[in-house]
Design an enzyme around this catalytic site. Structure first.
Site, PDB file in Angstrom:
ATOM      1  N   HIS B  68      34.197   1.099  47.233  1.00  0.00           N
ATOM      2  CA  HIS B  68      32.866   1.717  47.290  1.00  0.00           C
ATOM      3  C   HIS B  68      31.797   0.645  47.221  1.00  0.00           C
ATOM      4  O   HIS B  68      32.095  -0.539  47.086  1.00  0.00           O
ATOM      5  CB  HIS B  68      32.690   2.773  46.200  1.00  0.00           C
ATOM      6  N   HIS B  70      29.384  -0.276  45.159  1.00  0.00           N
ATOM      7  CA  HIS B  70      28.819  -0.966  43.989  1.00  0.00           C
ATOM      8  C   HIS B  70      29.077  -2.466  44.088  1.00  0.00           C
ATOM      9  O   HIS B  70      30.130  -2.885  44.568  1.00  0.00           O
ATOM     10  CB  HIS B  70      29.444  -0.404  42.703  1.00  0.00           C
ATOM     11  N   ASP B  72      29.789  -4.682  42.002  1.00  0.00           N
ATOM     12  CA  ASP B  72      30.962  -5.256  41.342  1.00  0.00           C
ATOM     13  C   ASP B  72      32.240  -4.949  42.120  1.00  0.00           C
ATOM     14  O   ASP B  72      33.331  -5.298  41.695  1.00  0.00           O
ATOM     15  CB  ASP B  72      31.067  -4.788  39.885  1.00  0.00           C
ATOM     16  N   HIS B  73      32.082  -4.269  43.249  1.00  0.00           N
ATOM     17  CA  HIS B  73      33.247  -4.039  44.101  1.00  0.00           C
ATOM     18  C   HIS B  73      33.079  -4.635  45.496  1.00  0.00           C
ATOM     19  O   HIS B  73      34.042  -4.757  46.223  1.00  0.00           O
ATOM     20  CB  HIS B  73      33.535  -2.538  44.211  1.00  0.00           C
ATOM     21  N   HIS B 157      32.829   9.503  42.007  1.00  0.00           N
ATOM     22  CA  HIS B 157      32.124   8.298  41.574  1.00  0.00           C
ATOM     23  C   HIS B 157      30.776   8.099  42.258  1.00  0.00           C
ATOM     24  O   HIS B 157      29.748   8.388  41.655  1.00  0.00           O
ATOM     25  CB  HIS B 157      33.015   7.084  41.739  1.00  0.00           C
ATOM     26  N   ASP B 178      36.848   2.925  41.650  1.00  0.00           N
ATOM     27  CA  ASP B 178      36.301   3.698  40.551  1.00  0.00           C
ATOM     28  C   ASP B 178      36.343   5.151  40.972  1.00  0.00           C
ATOM     29  O   ASP B 178      36.072   5.474  42.111  1.00  0.00           O
ATOM     30  CB  ASP B 178      34.853   3.293  40.264  1.00  0.00           C
ATOM     31  N   GLU B 203      41.512   2.230  37.607  1.00  0.00           N
ATOM     32  CA  GLU B 203      40.484   1.697  36.728  1.00  0.00           C
ATOM     33  C   GLU B 203      40.643   2.347  35.361  1.00  0.00           C
ATOM     34  O   GLU B 203      41.257   3.413  35.244  1.00  0.00           O
ATOM     35  CB  GLU B 203      39.093   2.005  37.300  1.00  0.00           C
ATOM     36  N   HIS B 414      40.083  -3.100  35.450  1.00  0.00           N
ATOM     37  CA  HIS B 414      38.712  -2.641  35.299  1.00  0.00           C
ATOM     38  C   HIS B 414      38.505  -1.931  33.968  1.00  0.00           C
ATOM     39  O   HIS B 414      38.116  -0.766  33.904  1.00  0.00           O
ATOM     40  CB  HIS B 414      38.371  -1.692  36.474  1.00  0.00           C
TER      41      HIS B 414
END
Lengths: 973, 602
Positions: B68, B70, B72-73, B157, B178, B203, B414
């Site tokens: 996705h 975000h 951090d991904h 998410h 996530d 996660e 995660h």
């Protein structure tokens, strides 16, 4: 000649049964059908052609007599046919044909079974089994046949094709032997007992089939057996439970049902818990397992599971309460739920601020071993269900909660928080449903202040349905403190302010709130009425809906709290008297000390209180009896008596609302009689025709009016029995006779007269047909006499007929009216538009404007089809609008609510003017078609209007007309 | 035994910088390519040198999948593809592909323009990188190459978040990214079918939390905002521009509408319009309510929420401001926070998880004095609230997913190590499957037991079925005879005749023979005849033939008699049976019987 013809017709009508006509048709087409098929099939050179013929053939119905012939031809062709698809079609046709009404398929059973043995194609085999299933279900009375079919099913159960196995299981489910009746002979009982054991174990063998469709079919077959009354063995339980974890959703769904069935059959059996030594009741175990399914991957299964949970009422309370449990933890420390926190804050007397930092801080450290994340058993099933993604699941969960809560007060208490939470759901349907549910269980619960706060927040909802449901809920709610009452009042007033149209609903709500909590209202009274110990406060505005709302609350509380009136100030008493008169349904009678005039008024009003329904009933009966003493319509004093009684009855209806329907009904009936009597007593009958034109007019009008009244009698009142209907029709017949007589006197055209005579005789016949069973009750009446003379009537000349009618009319006695148990008059009240507005609704001519209509309907059956809205424009134009079925809601028994919009449009006007809006009750009956319908359906209320426009075919206006100011402006160029 | 290897380069016992390497069936797949919010140095990106020191990544990786949008991904994506160098396929869902570049561009701006970093990826790099992206649809099986296939599942998410099922042959891995198991105001719940993967990589942000019902949370949130507004305070809600923000917007929007509130709601940054635009477009990815009502009114067309301008922050009166980024570590949210921190009427609501080291994390832990850049300190007087609106699965949700997918092994990433440890124990106890929680750079190896598909000839199957019972019982294994041919990477099972024919071999028969000596005075023919008659009387139900050429055949056993050379009385009985006679021992036994019968004396 015509007379003779008619006589014959009359005779035939009476003794020919109704089925005659279709039977005749059958015989005509019979030979052609099977023969044609045969020829067609023979002609077919290849399978495609044959299939085409069969397809065509399947579209036409076949008569019962020719079915067997057709079946033979089909079977003959079946054996010859090599193509699978054609055989398949033939097999399906066989099934279709077996379903033919009036055909008994037992003669083709053998052939059908024989075909099975040689069949190689699995698909055709499956279809043949389907056909056998149809045959079997068509012949439920033959155990021998069933046994044979079941054997066939056993034989084919091992087929490699899933479809065949499916059908076999279906066959077993539908035809497998249910318990043999007790009186059966020994050997029969023996075999069927054997069959009984077999069926279940054999079906359950297929619970483990490799094909999910077969597994589903096996479960369904088992359920079918259960439905047919066979007791399913408990051994099945374990197998069914295993299927709950199947890979396929339809299997799981069927398994949920199966487990449920077994839990209902053996609720008290004990089953072991795997991996422990404990044992629990089967119903608890099943409950736990089904609860698990509420978090299934497929939403269909979730809906099924949630629904099922609701009907498991025998479950232990301990398990039940776990469904609402969701252990919270945060970083391994136990956390209290928001609900618990709210409760605690309430208990400590502090209102939840929700602001304190870390008031949800985790408290004690949890032992990691006791935290069970996958809650075994029922843990949190409803928590999941209520939070589900699909609203279908949420609604099912809410409904299940409701069912369970109704049977368990302690559970009701616990699920309260969750239901209140659901008031904030994103889907209105769910919100509405949860409000309804809360209302249903509200007898068990008392709302806490914080809960009430959440509930009341919904009052600001923009949806009217939600608000009204909430008002309804508040009517039934118990609250615990006076602050709650104050809060509720405050929020309701806010609501009233925001949505003035909720006025009635809010007042009603406060009425119940007051009468439910008199002691809680008492300490609030000075504040509510803003009285002051020393100072006189200004008198509030009597027209303020908010002030009325407060008064309604206070007065209703005062009813059972005698000390309260002492706190009232002078103007309060005055307002009481005013409100008691103007809003008598909201303000109860009060015993006010020291207020003589009010007290006096009270005693009058409270005279016909609840205890006096019987006396009113008695009075009604007596009045009717008195009337029935009138033997002859021409008896002296009869008119006066009728007059008097009618008046009495009308007044009684006003006083005693319970009897309003009955009293109105009787009064209308008597008025008809009176009119008839007056018409007949006219002097005109003795005068020469040209001299009495004027009187004639009144008599004609009377006849017309009686006719209308009879339609009202018939369709406006609910709860009529056929005896009353017969009486009404009788009056109608009399009116028609009167009309006929009058026609004969005024018009000289003989053709016309003959026509009306025939019509009248037809009416008499249809009356006789319709009310054959009621005829004995109509002794000595007009019809009775007419029927005696019938043979003569139908042969005599019109003039003669008229003469006979005239005398019969005058001589016939008054038919006594017997009252049915419950009789209600359909009424409608238009709440909105109120008709008070002076601001015209402006719109551009040629375009439309939507007018909101809100009305309550009482005692209307099937309002979706019968209730219509009529709009009358000042130029006499009238529109009838059919509201959508979705516009009707049913807030209570015998009560409907119509909330709809009608579109108005007109050409430009120079100044605003009023249109009228009213509700119509449409009716249709076979008798309407016999008379000229165009002249029916308008009544006194419309008489000021030109009748031609106002008349709406076959409708009765049953609400007061409301006037709305509108102003179509010319379009700007 | 074949193995699946999983190595987290980021997100191993850690939150942020998700990047996981998976080797399965000879394929190397990288899952997510995120950055760490808490660091500004090299640690913020995954260590790609772990994969290869100097060669191009393309040679080592078969594909890269982004779950996705975000950061951090996906934050390290342009760095990896353009700066480190990767030209292989990159997979992500349509919404992710649409929204990802916006966020990357925003991130780049903050880092380069505001912080003045150099040696960072450029806008052009983001564009180039997005060109390599292949979009995925939900439940669509995409063939990366002949053997490797991937399939996306809905993960909740954020908009477009997906779980991926990676399959090579019969080995498979599911990576959840996530996900959220409880639906919220704008997204549905994660769902996966019973795919029974070898490893489920999940996660575990909330490994030790079971959250309260979302309705309570929502109500609490609304109440807090409402009360603060009524007090005349300002409410700051730091959010990441996309995801939670939209949910909270919908929540506040509907609440404002219902309660008829007038206080303004602002949403900071121009990002919003663009992002909301995508939310309006990807209606199919949202929840049931929005999907069903968007025809009448698209829920993302906000009436009460307006764009924020920097100057509004000083306006008097109550207001609600959504500002980015969500952890108060930089940008507008931090600026507004600095402005409003001094007034106790104001409130900041942290709606999600905060990484260690961010201001968000500090104030949530109760720090009332913050050290800002340039040695200045900031007194925090405003109220700090924490509403867990983070759309991650809680412990119960993770367990629910495991129950849905039924994996053979579990791997947690995660999350924080301590919390993982707890959940690991729970999983092992509940499902009795192995659970792993590798740290960054640590490789977990799982041996698999893949089933090998073999083609079987229909004739053979039918023949075997005719021999055995009526139907194959799925629960019982059954033996059958046939020949397994391995040819050109394919296996097939055929009957022995066909195998011989295909391979062009001659059939060899294996026969067992044995000699038995008898003392019998009769002639050879007579002896044989006596044996024949005797066998006939003893072995009822067997076909026994006496052939004219001097042999007796019992089923497939051949008996011949010959006189020995030395002694005519000594007869040598030659017995011969083929390998197929399974019950030859039985025959031997029988034969002893015969032997005794023929020679009544001996």
């Amino acid at each position: 000649m015509a007379q003779l013809e008619k006589k014959r017709l009359y005779v035939r009508r009476l003794d020919i049964p109704h089925e005659e006509t279709p039977a005749k048709k059958l015989r005509l087409s019979k030979p052609s059908k099977s023969a044609a098929l045969h020829i067609d099939l023979c002609k077919a050179t290849n399978s495609t052609d044959a299939l085409q013929y069969l397809l065509q053939f399947a579209r036409k119905p076949v008569e019962a007599e020719s079915v067997e012939g057709v079946v033979r031809i089909l079977l003959e062709h079946y054996y010859k046919e090599t193509d699978n698809s054609v055989r398949l079609k033939i097999a399906s046709l066989l099934g279709l044909l077996s379903k033919t009404q009036g055909f008994s398929p037992d003669c083709i059973v053998d052939d059908a079974i024989n075909t099975l043995s040689n069949e190689k194609s699995h698909q055709v085999l499956a279809q043949l089994l389907e056909t056998l299933l149809i045959i079997g279900t068509q012949l439920p009375e033959s155990p021998a046949l069933r046994l044979r079919l079941v054997e066939v099913a056993y034989k084919h159960l091992s087929d490699t094709y899933f479809g065949v196995r499916n059908k076999c299981l279906q066959l077993l489910g539908c035809l497998g032997m249910v318990d043999a009746p007790l009186g059966k002979e020994n050997e029969g009982a023996g075999t069927s007992l054997g069959g009984l054991r077999d069926v279940q174990s054999i079906i359950s063998d297929y619970f483990g089939d490799q094909d999910p469709r077969v597994r589903t079919a096996a479960l369904k077959a088992m359920l079918q057996l259960h439905e047919r009354g066979m007791k399913i063995h408990q051994i099945i339980y374990d197998q069914a439970c295993r299927l709950l974890t199947d890979d396929y959703e339809q299997v799981r769904s069927a398994a949920v049902q199966m487990v449920w069935v077994l839990s209902q059959l053996y609720p008290e059996s004990i089953v072991p818990i795997p991996s422990s030594n404990e044992e629990i009741r089967l119903v608890d175990d099943a409950f736990g397992k089904i609860s698990h399914m509420v978090s299934d991957g497929s939403w269909m299964v979730r809906v099924q599971a949630a629904k099922t949970l609701g009907s498991m009422l025998q479950v232990s309370p301990h398990f039940l309460e776990q469904t609402l449990d969701k252990k919270l933890m945060s970083d391994l420390r136990r956390k209290r739920t928001a609900h618990e926190r709210a409760k605690e804050l309430f208990a400590s007397g502090e209102f939840s601020s929700g602001r304190k930092w870390a008031d949800d801080a985790p408290k004690e450290k949890l032992d990691t071993n006791t935290v069970n994340l996958i809650a075994s058993g029922a843990c949190g099933a409803f928590v999941h269900g209520l939070e589900d993604e699909m609203f279908e699941v949420r609604i099912a969960a809410v409904e299940a909660l409701c069912q369970l809560a109704r049977s368990s007060p302690s559970f009701a208490e616990k699920c309260l928080d969750f239901l209140v939470d659901m008031f904030n759901d994103e889907i209105e349907e769910v919100r509405l449903q949860s409000i309804h549910v809360l209302r249903e269980i509200s007898t068990h619960i008392t709302l806490r202040e914080d809960q009430l706060d959440t509930v009341l927040a919904v009052l600001e909802d923009s949806s009217r349905d939600i608000r009204e449901a909430l008002h309804e809920l508040l009517c039934y709610t118990n609250v615990s403190t006076k602050e709650c009452i104050q809060l509720a009042l405050l929020e309701l007033l806010k609501n009233l302010n925001k949505y003035p149209t909720d006025r009635n609903s809010v007042w009603k709500c406060l009425k119940f709130l007051g009468s439910r909590h008199p002691t809680l209202v008492l300490p609030l009274v000075p504040e509510l009425l803003s009285t002051h110990p020393y100072f006189d406060t200004p008198e509030p505005d009597m027209d303020d809906p908010a002030y009325i709302a407060v008064l309604v609350l206070v007065f209703n509380a005062a009813k059972s709290c005698p000390t309260m009136p002492a706190l009232f100030s002078d103007h309060t008493f005055r307002h009481y008297a005013y409100l008691r008169d103007s809003l008598s349904h909201l303000v109860p009678p009060l015993r006010l000390p020291g207020r003589k005039q009010v007290y006096g008024l009270d005693s009058v009003d409270s005279g016909p209180g609840s205890g006096s329904v019987e006396s009113a009933q008695l009075f009604l009966q007596q009045s009717l009896n008195r009337v029935s003493t009138i033997q002859n319509l021409e008896a002296p004093g009869a008119q006066d008596l009728l007059d008097l009684t009618t008046r009495d009855l009308l007044r009684l209806g006003e006083l005693q609302t319970e009897l309003a329907g009955a009293a109105d009904f009787c009064a209308t009936y008597l008025r008809c009689q009176l009119l008839l009597m007056k018409a007949l007593q006219e002097k005109l009958w003795n005068m020469a025709v040209p001299l009495c034109l004027k009187q004639n007019v009144t008599a004609t009008a009377a006849a017309q009016q009686i006719l209308e009244e009879t339609y009202k009698l018939e369709f406006l009142y609910s709860g009529l029995e056929s005896r009353q209907v017969a009486t009404i029709h009788h009056v109608r017949l009399q009116a028609k006779a009167l009309q006929l007589v009058l026609t004969a006197r005024t018009r000289q055209g003989l053709d016309l007269l003959i026509g009306s005579c025939e019509k009248f005789l037809q009416d008499v016949e249809s009356f006789q047909r319709l009310f054959l069973t009621e005829l004995p009750h109509l002794q000595d009446s007009f019809v009775d006499k007419l029927l005696e003379l019938m043979p003569r009537l139908s042969s005599c000349k019109p003039v003669e007929l008229v003469k006979i009618l005239q005398t019969t009319l005058r001589q016939s006695g008054l038919l006594q009216l017997r009252l049915p148990e419950q009789i209600h008059r359909a009424t409608a009240t238009i709440i909105e538009p109120t008709g008070e507005s002076d601001n015209p609704l402006r719109f551009t001519s040629g375009l439309v404007v939507a007018l909101d209509i809100d009305a309550t309907l009482e005692h209307v059956q099937d309002p979706q089809n019968t209730v219509k809205v009529q709009v009358l424009y000042p130029d006499g134009q009238s529109h009838v609008i059919h509201p959508k079925p979705g516009d009707f809601r049913k807030p209570g028994p015998h009560r409907h609510r119509l909330i709809t919009q009608v579109y108005l449009s007109h050409t430009a006007w120079t100044e605003p003017s009023q249109i009228e809006v009213r509700l119509l009750l449409a009716y249709s009956s076979s008798s309407t078609s016999l008379t000229s319908p165009s002249k029916l359906g308008w009544s006194e209320s419309l008489e000021s209007l030109p009748p031609a426009e106002a008349a709406v075919e076959g409708t009765i206006p049953f609400s007061k007309a409301v006037k709305v100011f509108i102003m179509p402006k010319p379009a700007r160029r | 035994m074949p193995e699946i290897k999983v190595t987290p380069l980021g997100a191993g016992q850690d939150v942020g910088r998700s990047c996981i390497l998976v080797s399965i069936g000879g394929k190397n797949i990288m899952l997510d390519c995120g950055m760490h919010m808490g660091y500004n140095d090299d640690r913020r990106f995954p260590d790609f040198s772990y994969i290869t020191q100097n060669g191009r990544l393309t040679d080592f990786l078969d594909c890269l999948i982004i779950s996705h949008f975000h950061l951090d991904h996906c934050g390290a994506l342009p760095y990896m593809s353009e700066m480190v160098g990767y030209d292989g396929p990159i997979y992500m869902t349509h919404p992710t592909k649409a929204i990802c570049p916006i966020l990357l561009e925003d991130f780049r701006k903050i880092t380069v323009d505001k912080k003045g970093e150099t040696n960072f990826f450029t806008s052009q790099m983001i564009k180039d990188c997005m060109k390599k992206v292949i979009p995925l649809n939900l439940h669509q099986t995409v063939q990366v190459d002949d053997e490797l296939e991937i399939k996306a599942y809905y993960a909740g998410h954020v908009l477009g978040a997906a779980m991926v099922h990676i399959k090579v042959g019969s080995e498979s891995v599911v990576y959840t990214g996530d996900y959220n198991m409880t639906p919220d105001r704008h997204l549905g719940a994660a769902w996966i079918d019973k795919c029974r993967p070898d490893i489920l990589i999940s996660e575990s942000t909330y490994a030790t939390t079971i959250r309260d019902s979302k309705r309570c949370r929502e109500r609490d949130f609304l109440k807090k905002v409402h009360e603060s507004i009524e007090r005349g305070g300002k409410v700051l809600i730091p959010v990441f521009a996309l995801g939670r923000a939209q949910e909270l917007c919908i929540l506040l929007e509907t609440f404002w509408e219902r309660m008829n509130l007038k206080a303004p709601i602002y949403f900071s940054t121009g990002l919003t319009e663009k992002a909301n635009h995508y939310y309006k477009l990807f209606i199919t990815w949202t929840n049931q309510k929005i999907r069903k009502t968007f025809v009448q009114r698209n829920m993302f067309e906000f009436k009460h929420i307006k764009a924020f301008d920097r100057s509004y922050a000083d306006n008097p009166g109550p207001m609600v401001v959504f500002a980015t980024p969500g952890m108060l570590h930089a940008g507008q949210s931090l600026q507004i926070f600095k402005k409003w921190a001094g007034n106790e009427k104001n409130m900041v609501i942290m709606p999600g998880y905060c990484v260690q080291g961010t201001i968000g994390h500090k104030i949530l832990n109760g720090q009332r004095k913050l050290e800002m850049e340039g040695r200045a300190t900031l007194d925090v007087k405003l109220q700090v609230e924490y509403m867990s609106f983070s759309a991650h699965a809680d412990a119960k949700g993770i367990m629910q997913l495991i129950r849905m997918a039924e994996p053979r092994n579990m791997l947690l990433v995660h999350g924080e190590a301590v919390k993982m440890e707890f959940l690991k124990g729970k999983i092992e106890q509940e499902f009795s499957i192995d659970c792993y929680m590798p740290a960054n750079g640590e490789t977990t190896t799982v041996t698999t037991n893949p089933s090998v598909p073999v083609d079987i000839s229909l004739n053979l199957l039918k023949r075997e079925m005719a021999l055995g019972g009526p139907l194959p019982d799925p629960k019982k294994p059954r033996t059958m005879h046939g020949t397994l041919i391995m040819k050109e990477n394919s296996l097939k099972l055929v009957s022995s005749e066909q195998a011989l024919k295909e391979l062009g071999l001659n059939e060899h028969q294996l026969r067992f023979t044995c000699h038995v000596q008898l003392q019998d005075p009769h002639s050879d023919a007579d002896t044989l005849h006596r044996i024949y008659t005797h066998l006939k009387s003893v072995l009822k139900g067997y076909t026994i033939q006496h052939l004219p050429d001097g042999t007796v055949i019992v089923e497939s056993i051949v008996i011949k008699v010959s006189s020995s050379a030395e002694d005519s009385n000594t007869k040598v009985l030659l017995l011969s049976w083929s390998y197929q006679v399974k019950t030859w021992t039985l025959f031997l036994e029988r034969f002893t019987l015969i032997y005794n019968g023929v020679l009544p004396g001996g």
